[in-house]
Design an enzyme around this catalytic site. Structure first.
Site, short mmCIF file in Angstrom:
data_model
loop_
_atom_site.label_atom_id
_atom_site.label_comp_id
_atom_site.label_asym_id
_atom_site.label_seq_id
_atom_site.Cartn_x
_atom_site.Cartn_y
_atom_site.Cartn_z
N LYS A 65 42.38 56.93 -1.11
CA LYS A 65 43.67 57.64 -1.10
C LYS A 65 44.68 56.88 -0.21
CE LYS A 65 44.44 61.25 -2.67
NZ LYS A 65 44.94 61.64 -4.03
N ASP B 196 45.55 64.67 4.23
CA ASP B 196 45.52 64.43 5.69
C ASP B 196 44.35 63.52 6.08
OD1 ASP B 196 43.39 66.23 5.33
OD2 ASP B 196 44.09 67.69 6.82
P1 NAD Z 1 39.98 68.41 -8.34
O1 NAD Z 1 38.78 67.55 -8.21
O2 NAD Z 1 39.81 69.89 -8.44
O3 NAD Z 1 40.81 67.96 -9.62
C1 NAD Z 1 41.03 66.62 -9.95
C2 NAD Z 1 41.46 66.56 -11.41
O4 NAD Z 1 41.72 65.18 -11.73
C3 NAD Z 1 40.37 67.04 -12.39
O5 NAD Z 1 40.95 67.90 -13.35
C4 NAD Z 1 39.88 65.75 -13.04
O6 NAD Z 1 39.43 65.94 -14.38
C5 NAD Z 1 41.12 64.88 -12.99
N1 NAD Z 1 40.82 63.44 -13.02
C6 NAD Z 1 39.89 62.77 -12.29
N2 NAD Z 1 39.89 61.47 -12.62
C7 NAD Z 1 40.87 61.30 -13.54
C8 NAD Z 1 41.37 60.17 -14.26
N3 NAD Z 1 40.87 58.94 -14.09
N4 NAD Z 1 42.38 60.37 -15.14
C9 NAD Z 1 42.89 61.61 -15.35
N5 NAD Z 1 42.44 62.70 -14.71
C10 NAD Z 1 41.45 62.55 -13.82
O7 NAD Z 1 40.92 68.02 -7.13
P2 NAD Z 1 41.95 68.89 -6.29
O8 NAD Z 1 41.24 69.49 -5.16
O9 NAD Z 1 42.74 69.73 -7.21
O10 NAD Z 1 42.87 67.74 -5.70
C11 NAD Z 1 44.04 67.32 -6.38
C12 NAD Z 1 44.72 66.22 -5.58
O11 NAD Z 1 45.05 66.72 -4.28
C13 NAD Z 1 43.83 65.01 -5.34
O12 NAD Z 1 44.62 63.86 -5.45
C14 NAD Z 1 43.33 65.17 -3.91
O13 NAD Z 1 43.09 63.94 -3.32
C15 NAD Z 1 44.51 65.87 -3.29
N6 NAD Z 1 44.22 66.75 -2.13
C16 NAD Z 1 43.30 67.76 -2.27
C17 NAD Z 1 43.08 68.62 -1.20
C18 NAD Z 1 42.09 69.76 -1.29
O14 NAD Z 1 41.82 70.39 -0.28
N7 NAD Z 1 41.53 70.07 -2.45
C19 NAD Z 1 43.79 68.44 0.00
C20 NAD Z 1 44.69 67.38 0.10
C21 NAD Z 1 44.90 66.55 -0.98
O1 DAU Z 2 41.58 67.56 4.19
C1 DAU Z 2 41.93 67.43 2.85
C2 DAU Z 2 40.69 67.19 2.04
O2 DAU Z 2 39.95 68.41 2.03
C3 DAU Z 2 40.96 66.73 0.62
O3 DAU Z 2 41.61 65.49 0.65
C4 DAU Z 2 39.65 66.62 -0.19
O4 DAU Z 2 39.94 66.31 -1.54
C5 DAU Z 2 38.93 67.96 -0.12
O5 DAU Z 2 37.69 67.87 -0.78
C6 DAU Z 2 38.73 68.40 1.33
O6 DAU Z 2 37.78 67.52 1.99
P1 DAU Z 2 36.69 68.10 3.01
O7 DAU Z 2 35.58 67.14 3.10
O8 DAU Z 2 37.32 68.54 4.27
O9 DAU Z 2 36.27 69.42 2.19
P2 DAU Z 2 34.85 70.08 1.92
O10 DAU Z 2 35.09 71.42 1.30
O11 DAU Z 2 33.92 69.16 1.21
O12 DAU Z 2 34.28 70.31 3.38
C7 DAU Z 2 34.97 71.09 4.34
C8 DAU Z 2 34.19 71.04 5.64
O13 DAU Z 2 32.94 71.73 5.45
C9 DAU Z 2 33.81 69.65 6.09
O14 DAU Z 2 33.84 69.59 7.50
C10 DAU Z 2 32.39 69.47 5.59
C11 DAU Z 2 31.82 70.87 5.69
N1 DAU Z 2 30.82 71.22 4.66
C12 DAU Z 2 31.09 70.97 3.36
C13 DAU Z 2 30.18 71.30 2.38
C14 DAU Z 2 30.48 71.01 0.93
C15 DAU Z 2 29.62 71.83 5.05
O15 DAU Z 2 29.38 72.07 6.24
N2 DAU Z 2 28.73 72.15 4.08
C16 DAU Z 2 28.94 71.90 2.76
O16 DAU Z 2 28.07 72.22 1.92
#
Ligand code: NAD
Ligand code: DAU
Length: 357
Positions: free
Chosen positions: A170, A142
């Site tokens: 992204k 998002d």
């Molecule tokens: P994560 O960081 O936990 O995992 C990412 C994985 O990708 C890791 O295992 C890492 O080793 C692997 N990786 C990184 N670079 C690589 C490369 N060059 N080749 C092969 N593997 C590689 O991330 P996540 O939170 O599981 O997110 C997964 C996907 O979902 C991402 O594309 C992220 O943008 C998307 N996403 C995450 C969230 C969230 O809240 N976590 C929300 C929306 C979208």
């Molecule tokens: O919205 C989807 C995204 O959510 C994904 O695409 C990303 O991969 C994922 O990392 C996440 O991004 P955010 O930046 O929203 O997530 P994060 O957990 O880093 O932070 C969540 C919220 O909390 C954001 O407003 C920043 C705040 N934050 C984060 C950290 C790490 C704090 O206030 N303190 C902190 O130490």
């Protein structure tokens, strides 16, 4: 490994959402599928996240350590395993790290997606036709829409205004993927989900970071005034949505996946502190919270319209926020060893560099 089964390439399957997705697939389809997990194992990837699957589904699960930008190895793997379904989770995923050093975000999140699309096309696009039943799912976010300050929510056709280098990398990948749809009619689908939480999330992200700091009685850094809002989605609901999209989603389409749980960071921090306190009988309280310098370009609020996936694919989030947070906090408490192993030297250096303690 078995052949003649639906073969999935899951890139980034050793990370948070990818490992949850692979576990979901085996729970759901058992030995009826085979999964190749392609992961570079960055600091965020951990092969042991799937040690249960490795053991129980040995004949149908294979891990290959590979970088998605590595052309030569990708060519070999595509030829050898000829996947039916590719789900690309591989990414550098942490916004704060992208602000400090964006280069590998562009490399993996944009160029890596281009490479995967190229291999997908080279292998399955013959005489200007796609081999039937091949699918490529690009896992986006998002964050590509940027922040919303007022009452609006973003739909799949909202313009892209990414704020951070992570979000821009992204969004760039989404545009590339869409160009393959327009130009080659590639069977590609994009998912854009809100903030996931649940087991196996690297503890640099807000929710596991708070749990970890509560367990270690360390200060909890909250950026700015804590008023930023995220829409939290339990990872189980996201992986179920992705499975539905693979099976019933329409090629060339984008699907938002939102949890419908918009809440401020300070409010979520307090809920988690209370949960850890109750589950561990600890004497911690809200005085652990420290308001620290705001993230640069910090998006105020994310909010998604999810009518499309709800009405066309009949998906909705099923786990209440309260229940999902309880399960998540319990999981980290029960898996303290996992947290300790994740907070290695690299994590501690990153943490010190970011928060100064
Ligand atoms: P994560 O960081 O936990 O995992 C990412 C994985 O990708 C890791 O295992 C890492 O080793 C692997 N990786 C990184 N670079 C690589 C490369 N060059 N080749 C092969 N593997 C590689 O991330 P996540 O939170 O599981 O997110 C997964 C996907 O979902 C991402 O594309 C992220 O943008 C998307 N996403 C995450 C969230 C969230 O809240 N976590 C929300 C929306 C979208
Ligand atoms: O919205 C989807 C995204 O959510 C994904 O695409 C990303 O991969 C994922 O990392 C996440 O991004 P955010 O930046 O929203 O997530 P994060 O957990 O880093 O932070 C969540 C919220 O909390 C954001 O407003 C920043 C705040 N934050 C984060 C950290 C790490 C704090 O206030 N303190 C902190 O130490």
């Amino acid at each position: 490994m078995n052949i003649n089964k639906n073969t999935y390439f899951i890139t980034g399957g050793a990370g948070f959402i990818g490992s949850n997705f692979i576990r979901f697939l085996f729970k759901r389809y058992g030995n009826g599928i085979r999964v190749i997990n392609l992961d570079k194992l960055t600091y965020a990837g951990n092969e042991n996240n799937l040690s249960d699957i490795e053991k129980d589904f040995h004949d149908n699960y294979k891990f290959i350590k590979v970088d998605i930008t590595d052309d030569v190895t990708l060519s070999e793997i595509f030829k050898k395993y000829s996947p039916d379904i590719i789900v690309n989770f591989a990414a550098e995923s942490h916004v704060d790290r992208s602000i400090k050093s964006p280069e590998n975000f562009i490399q993996t999140n944009t160029f890596g997606v281009f490479k995967l699309l190229e291999h997908f096309k080279d292998n399955f696009y013959k005489d200007e036709k796609w081999i039937p039943n091949k699918r490529f799912i690009q896992i986006s976010t998002d964050e590509v829409y940027g922040e919303t300050k007022n009452k609006e929510s973003f739909s799949e056709v909202s313009p892209l205004f990414p704020s951070s280098p992570y979000a821009a990398s992204k969004a760039s990948a989404d545009l590339l993927a869409y160009s393959f749809v327009r130009t080659f009619k590639a069977p590609v689908i994009i998912t854009r989900s809100s903030n996931n939480f649940g087991p196996y999330q690297y503890p640099e992200k807000l929710i596991p970071l708070i749990v970890n700091n509560c367990l270690n009685k360390k200060p909890i850094p909250i950026y700015g005034d804590g008023g930023n809002i995220r829409d939290w989605l339990y990872v189980e609901d996201n992986v179920r949505a992705i499975d539905i999209i693979i099976n019933r989603g329409k090629s060339g389409e984008i699907y938002n996946i939102g949890g419908g749980n918009e809440i401020s960071n300070i409010a979520i921090a307090k809920i988690i502190i209370d949960l850890v306190k109750n589950y561990t009988n600890s004497d911690i309280d809200y005085s652990l919270i420290r308001f620290v310098k705001d993230r640069k370009g910090h998006d105020k609020r994310y909010s998604l319209k999810t009518d499309k996936i709800r009405s066309l694919l009949n998906w909705k989030p099923e786990t209440e926020l309260k229940t999902a947070l309880e399960r998540t906090v319990r999981w980290y408490i029960d898996n303290r060893k996992w947290l300790e192993n994740s907070t290695d030297k690299e994590y501690n250096l990153y943490y010190k560099d970011t928060y100064g303690e």
